[in-house]
Design a protein around this motif. Structure first.
Motif, mmCIF file in Angstrom:
data_model
loop_
_atom_site.group_PDB
_atom_site.id
_atom_site.type_symbol
_atom_site.label_atom_id
_atom_site.label_comp_id
_atom_site.label_asym_id
_atom_site.label_seq_id
_atom_site.Cartn_x
_atom_site.Cartn_y
_atom_site.Cartn_z
ATOM 1 N N ASN A 124 10.102 -61.736 -2.847
ATOM 2 C CA ASN A 124 10.740 -63.313 -3.377
ATOM 3 C C ASN A 124 8.803 -64.134 -3.155
ATOM 4 O O ASN A 124 8.913 -64.855 -4.197
ATOM 5 N N ILE A 125 7.794 -63.744 -2.239
ATOM 6 C CA ILE A 125 7.480 -64.464 -2.629
ATOM 7 C C ILE A 125 6.529 -64.069 -3.594
ATOM 8 O O ILE A 125 6.395 -64.937 -4.830
ATOM 9 N N MET A 126 6.453 -62.802 -4.518
ATOM 10 C CA MET A 126 5.616 -62.769 -5.506
ATOM 11 C C MET A 126 6.440 -62.960 -6.806
ATOM 12 O O MET A 126 5.918 -63.384 -7.566
ATOM 13 N N LEU A 127 6.878 -63.344 -6.404
ATOM 14 C CA LEU A 127 8.192 -63.126 -7.760
ATOM 15 C C LEU A 127 8.223 -65.059 -8.067
ATOM 16 O O LEU A 127 8.002 -65.832 -8.962
ATOM 17 N N ALA A 128 8.550 -65.743 -6.405
ATOM 18 C CA ALA A 128 8.035 -67.654 -6.396
ATOM 19 C C ALA A 128 6.514 -67.534 -7.391
ATOM 20 O O ALA A 128 6.777 -68.173 -8.818
ATOM 21 N N GLU A 129 5.656 -66.564 -6.528
ATOM 22 C CA GLU A 129 4.176 -66.516 -7.511
ATOM 23 C C GLU A 129 3.847 -66.523 -9.215
ATOM 24 O O GLU A 129 3.262 -66.912 -9.854
ATOM 25 N N ARG A 130 4.526 -65.382 -9.352
ATOM 26 C CA ARG A 130 5.062 -65.237 -10.421
ATOM 27 C C ARG A 130 5.514 -66.682 -11.387
ATOM 28 O O ARG A 130 5.109 -66.918 -12.831
ATOM 29 N N LEU A 131 6.915 -66.950 -11.242
ATOM 30 C CA LEU A 131 7.291 -67.556 -12.409
ATOM 31 C C LEU A 131 6.492 -69.465 -11.519
ATOM 32 O O LEU A 131 6.736 -69.695 -12.685
ATOM 33 N N MET A 132 5.842 -69.443 -10.839
ATOM 34 C CA MET A 132 4.591 -70.513 -10.443
ATOM 35 C C MET A 132 3.612 -70.037 -11.961
ATOM 36 O O MET A 132 3.189 -71.324 -12.939
ATOM 37 N N GLN A 133 3.347 -69.315 -12.219
ATOM 38 C CA GLN A 133 1.874 -68.891 -13.320
ATOM 39 C C GLN A 133 3.162 -68.657 -14.191
ATOM 40 O O GLN A 133 2.089 -69.445 -15.417
ATOM 41 N N ARG A 134 4.324 -68.965 -14.994
ATOM 42 C CA ARG A 134 5.080 -68.617 -16.046
ATOM 43 C C ARG A 134 5.272 -70.426 -16.477
ATOM 44 O O ARG A 134 4.864 -71.064 -18.218
ATOM 45 N N ARG A 135 5.166 -70.830 -15.219
ATOM 46 C CA ARG A 135 5.300 -72.579 -15.293
ATOM 47 C C ARG A 135 4.342 -73.409 -15.584
ATOM 48 O O ARG A 135 4.400 -74.796 -16.323
ATOM 49 N N TYR A 136 3.898 -73.384 -15.106
ATOM 50 C CA TYR A 136 2.007 -74.033 -14.780
ATOM 51 C C TYR A 136 0.836 -73.670 -15.597
ATOM 52 O O TYR A 136 -0.512 -74.336 -15.697
ATOM 53 N N TRP A 137 0.893 -72.739 -16.402
ATOM 54 C CA TRP A 137 -0.237 -72.712 -17.019
ATOM 55 C C TRP A 137 -0.625 -73.643 -17.874
ATOM 56 O O TRP A 137 -1.399 -73.854 -18.909
ATOM 57 N N PHE A 138 -0.262 -74.208 -18.777
ATOM 58 C CA PHE A 138 0.222 -75.032 -19.709
ATOM 59 C C PHE A 138 -0.292 -75.995 -18.804
ATOM 60 O O PHE A 138 -1.869 -76.588 -19.376
ATOM 61 N N SER A 139 -0.045 -76.754 -18.080
ATOM 62 C CA SER A 139 -1.241 -78.068 -17.372
ATOM 63 C C SER A 139 -2.919 -76.969 -16.896
ATOM 64 O O SER A 139 -4.049 -78.442 -16.891
ATOM 65 N N ASP A 140 -2.733 -76.141 -16.570
ATOM 66 C CA ASP A 140 -4.043 -74.722 -16.010
ATOM 67 C C ASP A 140 -4.820 -75.491 -17.845
ATOM 68 O O ASP A 140 -5.977 -76.164 -17.192
ATOM 69 N N VAL A 141 -3.867 -74.972 -18.675
ATOM 70 C CA VAL A 141 -5.630 -75.435 -20.162
ATOM 71 C C VAL A 141 -6.086 -76.759 -19.829
ATOM 72 O O VAL A 141 -6.691 -77.087 -20.771
ATOM 73 N N HIS A 142 -4.868 -78.365 -20.175
ATOM 74 C CA HIS A 142 -5.140 -79.277 -19.988
ATOM 75 C C HIS A 142 -6.199 -79.589 -18.649
ATOM 76 O O HIS A 142 -7.051 -80.725 -19.504
ATOM 77 N N VAL A 143 -6.363 -79.387 -17.657
ATOM 78 C CA VAL A 143 -6.595 -80.009 -17.096
ATOM 79 C C VAL A 143 -8.125 -78.380 -17.045
ATOM 80 O O VAL A 143 -8.848 -79.745 -17.024
ATOM 81 N N ASN A 144 -8.644 -77.166 -17.526
ATOM 82 C CA ASN A 144 -9.413 -76.546 -17.002
ATOM 83 C C ASN A 144 -9.973 -76.670 -18.901
ATOM 84 O O ASN A 144 -11.336 -76.147 -18.937
ATOM 85 N N GLY A 145 -9.065 -76.532 -19.655
ATOM 86 C CA GLY A 145 -9.750 -75.918 -20.776
ATOM 87 C C GLY A 145 -9.407 -74.529 -21.777
ATOM 88 O O GLY A 145 -10.551 -74.887 -22.375
ATOM 89 N N VAL A 146 -9.623 -73.849 -20.807
ATOM 90 C CA VAL A 146 -8.962 -72.590 -20.946
ATOM 91 C C VAL A 146 -7.596 -71.924 -20.588
ATOM 92 O O VAL A 146 -7.165 -72.662 -19.430
ATOM 93 N N TYR A 147 -7.360 -70.727 -21.115
ATOM 94 C CA TYR A 147 -6.414 -70.406 -20.241
ATOM 95 C C TYR A 147 -6.676 -69.824 -19.392
ATOM 96 O O TYR A 147 -7.923 -69.011 -19.782
ATOM 97 N N PRO A 148 -5.205 -69.165 -17.874
ATOM 98 C CA PRO A 148 -5.627 -68.613 -17.114
ATOM 99 C C PRO A 148 -5.353 -67.027 -17.305
ATOM 100 O O PRO A 148 -4.776 -67.363 -18.283
#
Ligand code: P53
Length: 477
Positions: free
Chosen positions: A252-276
């Motif tokens: 369940n910990i890993m599931l939550a982490e995976r869902l966070m990744q699928r939901r927040y890569w958009f802001s990673d790109v906005h902020v870091n300028g690269v895809y995670p």
């Protein structure tokens, strides 16, 4: 000791399509929001093929802010707002999205609105695209699935930046750009990207493509905006709904982490300028080959944002169902469970004030940028008493608890927070359901779900409470 900085932007947030109405006034074109019917609690809105006679489209009238804005802004000033977050309806400026020239009457409306705000010392905070792409672009290009739409958006952004460069300092490029990570939901795909699915297209692949074009459009706009006025503060805007594991089961910990990744890569790109890395790997694994050029990657790096704007309404608790694997990439709606520690609203949204402090910390640890809470609030049914009063202690309770957690994040956790603009501080049309009866406001608007009512404005009890909160800079809650 003052918890919040003196220049903290206490405000209120709305979006053009949910309150302006006047959907055909002064040359405005038809937008995505103009073809969304009224739904109901747990009944999704329909997206019709153009405007169909006989259907109920609540955004067509909204609360007619277009014709009431002077008296409304006067009331916002009385409330004490330091910031007013709204959006510019793309279709007032470019009615079809690809018009040769912008529509002067539309540009003038926002000049007048911003002047009216500035007259009272209210800072406009402006979202460029908030769920209302020109419908013509939906039909012609299937929204952001086509690269052409990047430059059409950038032209819209440039037109606004140049016109309002001395009136607006705070901008955001796309509202809740990451809602589309829930690609099974027709409403979220339509409002984020103008994507309307007809059959069994691969929705996930379409989402990654459209989102990429939007991120490129955003980065181009940020770069241009900084050239037009180096004082501009241009942010991204994400919906922040943290995923919590139901318990300490490692899956369940890993599931939550995976869902966070699928939901927040958009802001990673906005902020870091690269895809995670996790997204690059996932795209390869799935065999998706979105059109992402080297030139795009350079643009993403050149147009990173100045701050992270986000909405926060609730958290989302998940557990891996028996016999399933994380690597099946289950959708959030398939793994969401009830959180035994949280009450829910009448629309079944969990109420989780600590989640706001958690979110501020999570975003700060990840991005190290100033943050702006640009939406937060409780949609609730209100009752007008026979004397006209509206007693809404539930709304005050919700907001007070969230502001307390926000202040802890600033005072005890050291987050750099620019401001707080609660959502729908004047009642407006709900985005998700199209209802008027899902109310967020301190200011009541007399209109019901069928469109009946005088549109008269009045103060709820919460109006005086929020006035005091602003006056004391969040000391007296
Ligand atoms: P309503 C979905 C999930 C979370 C926030 O929502 C969302 C949505 C879309 O409905 O939208 C944001 O009106 C959005 C606003 C919207 C507000 O939250 O469905 O930025 O436009 O009105 C509240 O209760």
């Amino acid at each position: 000791m003052t918890k919040l900085p003196e220049n903290f932007l206490w405000g209120g947030a709305v979006a053009a399509h949910q309150l302006e109405g006047a959907w055909q006034a002064d040359g405005k074109g038809v937008s995505m929001a103009d073809v969304m019917t009224a739904g109901a609690n747990k009944v999704p809105r329909k997206i019709t093929d153009g405007v169909v006679p006989g259907e109920n489209y609540p955004n067509h009238e909204g609360i007619d802010f277009y014709h009431h804005y002077r008296e409304d802004v006067k009331m916002f000033a009385e409330l004490g707002l330091k910031a007013f977050r709204t959006s510019i309806a793309w279709t007032r400026i470019f009615p079809n999205g690809d018009d040769a020239e912008p529509n002067e009457a539309g540009l003038k409306f926002y000049d007048d609105l911003f002047d009216e705000c500035l007259k009272y010392g209210i800072e406009p905070v402006i979202t460029l695209a908030h769920f209302e792409m020109p419908y013509h672009l939906v039909k012609k290009y299937n929204g952001f699935s086509d690269r052409h739409v990047i430059d059409l958006y950038v032209r819209f952004a440039e037109t606004c930046f140049k016109r309002y460069k001395d009136k607006v300092k705070y901008w955001m490029t796309f509202n809740e750009i990451n809602n589309q990570s829930m690609y099974n939901n027709d409403f979220l795909m339509a409002t984020n990207s103008g994507l309307v699915f007809k059959g069994d297209e691969n929705r996930e692949a379409a989402m990654y493509q459209a989102a990429h074009y939007e991120l490129v459009a955003s980065a181009k706009a940020v770069k241009l905006g900084h050239e037009i006025n180096p004082d501009f503060q241009i942010g991204c805007m994400i919906n922040f709904t943290p995923f919590y594991p139901l318990n300490a089961a490692p899956n369940n910990i890993m599931l939550a982490e995976r869902l966070m990744q699928r939901r927040y890569w958009f802001s990673d790109v906005h902020v870091n300028g690269v895809y995670p890395e996790n997204v690059e790997t996932y795209l390869q694994q799935k065999g998706y080959r979105p059109d992402i050029t080297e030139a795009d990657r350079e643009i993403l790096k050149a147009g990173t944002v100045d701050y992270v704007g986000f909405s926060y309404y609730n958290s989302n608790t998940v557990a891996l169902p028996e016999g399933r694997s994380i690597d099946e990439n289950l959708a959030p709606e398939d793994v969401t469970v009830e959180n035994p520690y949280l009450a829910t609203s009448d629309w079944d949204w969990p109420i989780d004030p600590v989640g706001l402090r958690y979110s501020l910390n999570w975003l700060n640890d990840r991005y190290h940028l100033p943050m702006f809470i640009v939406e937060n609030g409780l949609g609730a049914y209100d009752t007008v008493e026979s004397d006209g009063a509206i007693h809404d202690p539930y709304r005050v309770d919700y907001l007070r608890a969230h502001i307390q957690e926000m202040e802890k994040a600033v005072e005890l956790d050291g987050v750099n927070l620019m401001g707080y603009t609660p959502w729908g501080f004047i009642d407006l049309v709900s985005a998700g359901t199209g209802q008027m009866s899902k109310r967020y406001g301190f200011i009541y608007v007399d209109k019901d779900d069928d469109g009946n009512g005088t549109l008269q404005r009045s103060k709820k009890d919460s109006f005086g409470w929020y006035q005091k909160v602003i006056r004391t800079n969040g000391e007296d809650l």
